[in-house]
Design a protein around this motif. Structure first.
Motif, PDB file in Angstrom:
ATOM      1  N   ILE A   8      51.769  31.206  48.155  1.00 47.81           N
ATOM      2  CA  ILE A   8      52.807  31.652  47.231  1.00 47.81           C
ATOM      3  C   ILE A   8      52.146  32.476  46.124  1.00 47.81           C
ATOM      4  O   ILE A   8      50.935  32.370  45.907  1.00 47.81           O
ATOM      5  N   PRO A   9      52.913  33.297  45.413  1.00 43.57           N
ATOM      6  CA  PRO A   9      52.319  34.077  44.314  1.00 43.57           C
ATOM      7  C   PRO A   9      51.651  33.169  43.281  1.00 43.57           C
ATOM      8  O   PRO A   9      52.235  32.170  42.851  1.00 43.57           O
ATOM      9  N   THR A  10      50.426  33.521  42.907  1.00 45.58           N
ATOM     10  CA  THR A  10      49.638  32.665  42.011  1.00 45.58           C
ATOM     11  C   THR A  10      49.009  33.492  40.894  1.00 45.58           C
ATOM     12  O   THR A  10      48.422  34.551  41.145  1.00 45.58           O
ATOM     13  N   LEU A  11      49.142  32.974  39.689  1.00 45.85           N
ATOM     14  CA  LEU A  11      48.572  33.588  38.493  1.00 45.85           C
ATOM     15  C   LEU A  11      47.552  32.627  37.898  1.00 45.85           C
ATOM     16  O   LEU A  11      47.803  31.425  37.800  1.00 45.85           O
ATOM     17  N   VAL A  12      46.394  33.163  37.493  1.00 45.51           N
ATOM     18  CA  VAL A  12      45.376  32.360  36.823  1.00 45.51           C
ATOM     19  C   VAL A  12      45.222  32.853  35.389  1.00 45.51           C
ATOM     20  O   VAL A  12      45.041  34.055  35.151  1.00 45.51           O
ATOM     21  N   ILE A  13      45.305  31.920  34.438  1.00 43.96           N
ATOM     22  CA  ILE A  13      45.019  32.215  33.038  1.00 43.96           C
ATOM     23  C   ILE A  13      44.020  31.159  32.587  1.00 43.96           C
ATOM     24  O   ILE A  13      44.327  29.963  32.610  1.00 43.96           O
ATOM     25  N   TRP A  14      42.836  31.574  32.179  1.00 42.38           N
ATOM     26  CA  TRP A  14      41.741  30.622  31.965  1.00 42.38           C
ATOM     27  C   TRP A  14      40.994  30.954  30.672  1.00 42.38           C
ATOM     28  O   TRP A  14      40.817  32.121  30.327  1.00 42.38           O
ATOM     29  N   GLY A  15      40.540  29.941  29.981  1.00 43.02           N
ATOM     30  CA  GLY A  15      39.709  30.131  28.803  1.00 43.02           C
ATOM     31  C   GLY A  15      38.274  30.413  29.205  1.00 43.02           C
ATOM     32  O   GLY A  15      37.641  29.595  29.891  1.00 43.02           O
ATOM     33  N   ALA A  16      37.740  31.536  28.777  1.00 40.02           N
ATOM     34  CA  ALA A  16      36.399  31.954  29.197  1.00 40.02           C
ATOM     35  C   ALA A  16      35.308  30.990  28.759  1.00 40.02           C
ATOM     36  O   ALA A  16      34.269  30.883  29.403  1.00 40.02           O
ATOM     37  N   HIS A  17      35.531  30.289  27.656  1.00 38.45           N
ATOM     38  CA  HIS A  17      34.482  29.452  27.070  1.00 38.45           C
ATOM     39  C   HIS A  17      34.697  27.962  27.335  1.00 38.45           C
ATOM     40  O   HIS A  17      34.110  27.127  26.638  1.00 38.45           O
TER      41      HIS A  17
ATOM     42  N   GLU B 148      33.972  24.603  28.673  1.00 36.21           N
ATOM     43  CA  GLU B 148      32.785  23.940  29.200  1.00 36.21           C
ATOM     44  C   GLU B 148      33.139  22.742  30.083  1.00 36.21           C
ATOM     45  O   GLU B 148      32.278  22.196  30.767  1.00 36.21           O
ATOM     46  N   MET B 149      34.406  22.337  30.069  1.00 36.95           N
ATOM     47  CA  MET B 149      34.844  21.197  30.873  1.00 36.95           C
ATOM     48  C   MET B 149      35.312  21.629  32.256  1.00 36.95           C
ATOM     49  O   MET B 149      35.114  20.924  33.252  1.00 36.95           O
ATOM     50  N   LEU B 150      35.950  22.782  32.319  1.00 39.70           N
ATOM     51  CA  LEU B 150      36.376  23.375  33.580  1.00 39.70           C
ATOM     52  C   LEU B 150      35.935  24.834  33.561  1.00 39.70           C
ATOM     53  O   LEU B 150      36.525  25.659  32.870  1.00 39.70           O
ATOM     54  N   VAL B 151      34.896  25.132  34.320  1.00 36.04           N
ATOM     55  CA  VAL B 151      34.232  26.434  34.246  1.00 36.04           C
ATOM     56  C   VAL B 151      34.752  27.355  35.350  1.00 36.04           C
ATOM     57  O   VAL B 151      34.557  27.086  36.538  1.00 36.04           O
ATOM     58  N   TRP B 152      35.400  28.431  34.953  1.00 39.98           N
ATOM     59  CA  TRP B 152      35.990  29.358  35.913  1.00 39.98           C
ATOM     60  C   TRP B 152      34.924  30.080  36.741  1.00 39.98           C
ATOM     61  O   TRP B 152      35.062  30.219  37.963  1.00 39.98           O
ATOM     62  N   GLU B 153      33.864  30.517  36.121  1.00 39.38           N
ATOM     63  CA  GLU B 153      32.853  31.300  36.820  1.00 39.38           C
ATOM     64  C   GLU B 153      32.258  30.557  38.009  1.00 39.38           C
ATOM     65  O   GLU B 153      31.877  31.174  39.007  1.00 39.38           O
ATOM     66  N   ASP B 154      32.165  29.254  37.919  1.00 38.64           N
ATOM     67  CA  ASP B 154      31.536  28.462  38.978  1.00 38.64           C
ATOM     68  C   ASP B 154      32.409  28.325  40.225  1.00 38.64           C
ATOM     69  O   ASP B 154      31.908  27.904  41.279  1.00 38.64           O
ATOM     70  N   GLN B 155      33.678  28.652  40.111  1.00 36.52           N
ATOM     71  CA  GLN B 155      34.578  28.425  41.246  1.00 36.52           C
ATOM     72  C   GLN B 155      35.485  29.609  41.557  1.00 36.52           C
ATOM     73  O   GLN B 155      36.261  29.566  42.524  1.00 36.52           O
ATOM     74  N   LYS B 156      35.401  30.674  40.772  1.00 35.77           N
ATOM     75  CA  LYS B 156      36.390  31.747  40.881  1.00 35.77           C
ATOM     76  C   LYS B 156      36.419  32.400  42.262  1.00 35.77           C
ATOM     77  O   LYS B 156      37.498  32.697  42.793  1.00 35.77           O
ATOM     78  N   THR B 157      35.261  32.624  42.855  1.00 36.86           N
ATOM     79  CA  THR B 157      35.231  33.287  44.159  1.00 36.86           C
ATOM     80  C   THR B 157      35.953  32.463  45.203  1.00 36.86           C
ATOM     81  O   THR B 157      36.789  32.975  45.972  1.00 36.86           O
ATOM     82  N   GLU B 158      35.661  31.172  45.234  1.00 38.39           N
ATOM     83  CA  GLU B 158      36.275  30.283  46.219  1.00 38.39           C
ATOM     84  C   GLU B 158      37.768  30.132  45.964  1.00 38.39           C
ATOM     85  O   GLU B 158      38.579  30.181  46.898  1.00 38.39           O
TER      86      GLU B 158
ATOM     87  N   GLN C 256      45.188  37.857  43.789  1.00 40.45           N
ATOM     88  CA  GLN C 256      44.779  39.233  43.552  1.00 40.45           C
ATOM     89  C   GLN C 256      44.054  39.339  42.210  1.00 40.45           C
ATOM     90  O   GLN C 256      44.405  38.657  41.254  1.00 40.45           O
ATOM     91  N   PRO C 257      43.045  40.202  42.104  1.00 40.86           N
ATOM     92  CA  PRO C 257      42.284  40.327  40.858  1.00 40.86           C
ATOM     93  C   PRO C 257      43.150  40.613  39.642  1.00 40.86           C
ATOM     94  O   PRO C 257      42.854  40.140  38.543  1.00 40.86           O
ATOM     95  N   GLU C 258      44.217  41.387  39.815  1.00 42.37           N
ATOM     96  CA  GLU C 258      45.085  41.705  38.684  1.00 42.37           C
ATOM     97  C   GLU C 258      45.874  40.498  38.188  1.00 42.37           C
ATOM     98  O   GLU C 258      46.475  40.540  37.110  1.00 42.37           O
ATOM     99  N   ASN C 259      45.854  39.411  38.956  1.00 46.87           N
ATOM    100  CA  ASN C 259      46.539  38.185  38.558  1.00 46.87           C
ATOM    101  C   ASN C 259      45.581  37.121  38.029  1.00 46.87           C
ATOM    102  O   ASN C 259      45.921  35.938  37.992  1.00 46.87           O
TER     103      ASN C 259
END
Length: 282
Positions: free
Chosen positions: A222-231, A233-243, A251-254
């Motif tokens: 289904i259509p999915t949007l991600v909004i995440w805090g860059a900083h 430290e409890m849930l780190v986007w960079e560590d899981q974003k690719t997967e 989509q990257p724009e989302n």
């Protein structure tokens, strides 16, 4: 708005496991706002009216063991599956068949369980700093089930370490802490009322044995949007974003990474609303 004002506007649903209090405001297509641990619907107080003003009906529950909802004794009653069953029962009670699902923190676990039970009920997903995979999951507290953790929860609800807990929570969770006493009251009062049983389950069980929802997540389409805090430290986007982006076909724009930490609803409520509204219009 004071926390008492917020509570006075809540409605009540007697779920199979206990009382669920919730905000139900507006008319139109439904947006569900789901909190995590150790927050409640109060987390979304700065977002609700803005979404309602744009023609949406907003549902913001306090899950069992949080906020002003019931706090029954027990352990398994606070399992992820049980939370999902109660949330689904609430939406059935409100006769809501489909909705946009906005979720944060441990609300992710309850959401993945809900998908297992009713995969066709959610029309759109909006992910806000939530638990998805073990990668990136760095909980500030991991405890063992037993007397020590029970004593820790007792100190939280008896005012002994309540302020310390919240001070540390906001230090880690906010890039810039502008919380007033009125803001903090919505987090503090439930603890002083004894709302620590669901927290006890989360810190002594979930944090140590995170459920694996990878197979189920990969089946969501289904259509999915991600909004995440860059900083965060409890849930780190960079560590899981690719997967995550691959498995949910996002989509990257989302994907929008904001200059904030964990509690982005406190730091960037207007920006989050704008992103959600643009996403739903597209």
């Amino acid at each position: 708005m004071t926390y008492q004002d917020f509570r006075s506007r809540q409605k009540t649903f007697e779920s199979p496991g206990g009382r669920i209090n919730y905000i139900d405001k507006g008319e139109g297509k439904v947006i569900l706002l789901l909190h995590g641990v150790p927050s409640s619907g109060w987390l979304y107080r700065k977002m609700i009216d803005g979404l309602v003003a744009e023609g949406y009906r907003v549902i913001a529950p306090d899950m069992l063991g949080f906020g002003s909802s019931g706090n029954p004794k027990g352990y398994e009653i606070y399992e992820e599956e049980a939370h999902a069953e109660r949330l689904l029962a609430l939406m059935d009670h409100l006769k809501i068949e489909h909705w946009t699902h906005v979720f944060h923190d441990a609300g992710g676990l309850w959401t993945w369980e809900l998908f297992r039970k009713a995969p066709d009920r959610i029309s759109n997903l909006v992910i806000l700093n939530t638990i998805i995979y073990e990668e990136g999951f760095q909980p500030p507290i991991r405890m063992e089930k037993g007397i020590f953790t029970q004593f820790t929860m007792w100190m939280y609800r008896n005012g002994i370490t309540t302020n310390t807990l919240l001070k540390q929570l906001f230090k880690m969770g906010l890039k810039e802490n502008h919380m007033t006493k009125v803001d903090v009251e919505g987090y503090k009062k439930p603890l002083l009322e004894g709302k620590t049983r669901a927290m006890y389950f989360f810190f002594s069980q979930t944090c140590n044995e995170l459920p694996d929802y990878s197979d189920m997540v990969k089946n969501i389409d289904i259509p999915t949007l991600v909004i995440w805090g860059a900083h965060d430290e409890m849930l780190v986007w960079e560590d899981q974003k690719t997967e995550v982006m691959k498995d949910l076909n996002i989509q990257p724009e989302n994907v929008h990474v904001l200059d904030a930490r964990h509690f982005i609803q406190e730091e960037k409520p207007k920006e989050i609303n704008s992103l959600i509204l643009d996403f739903l219009k597209s």
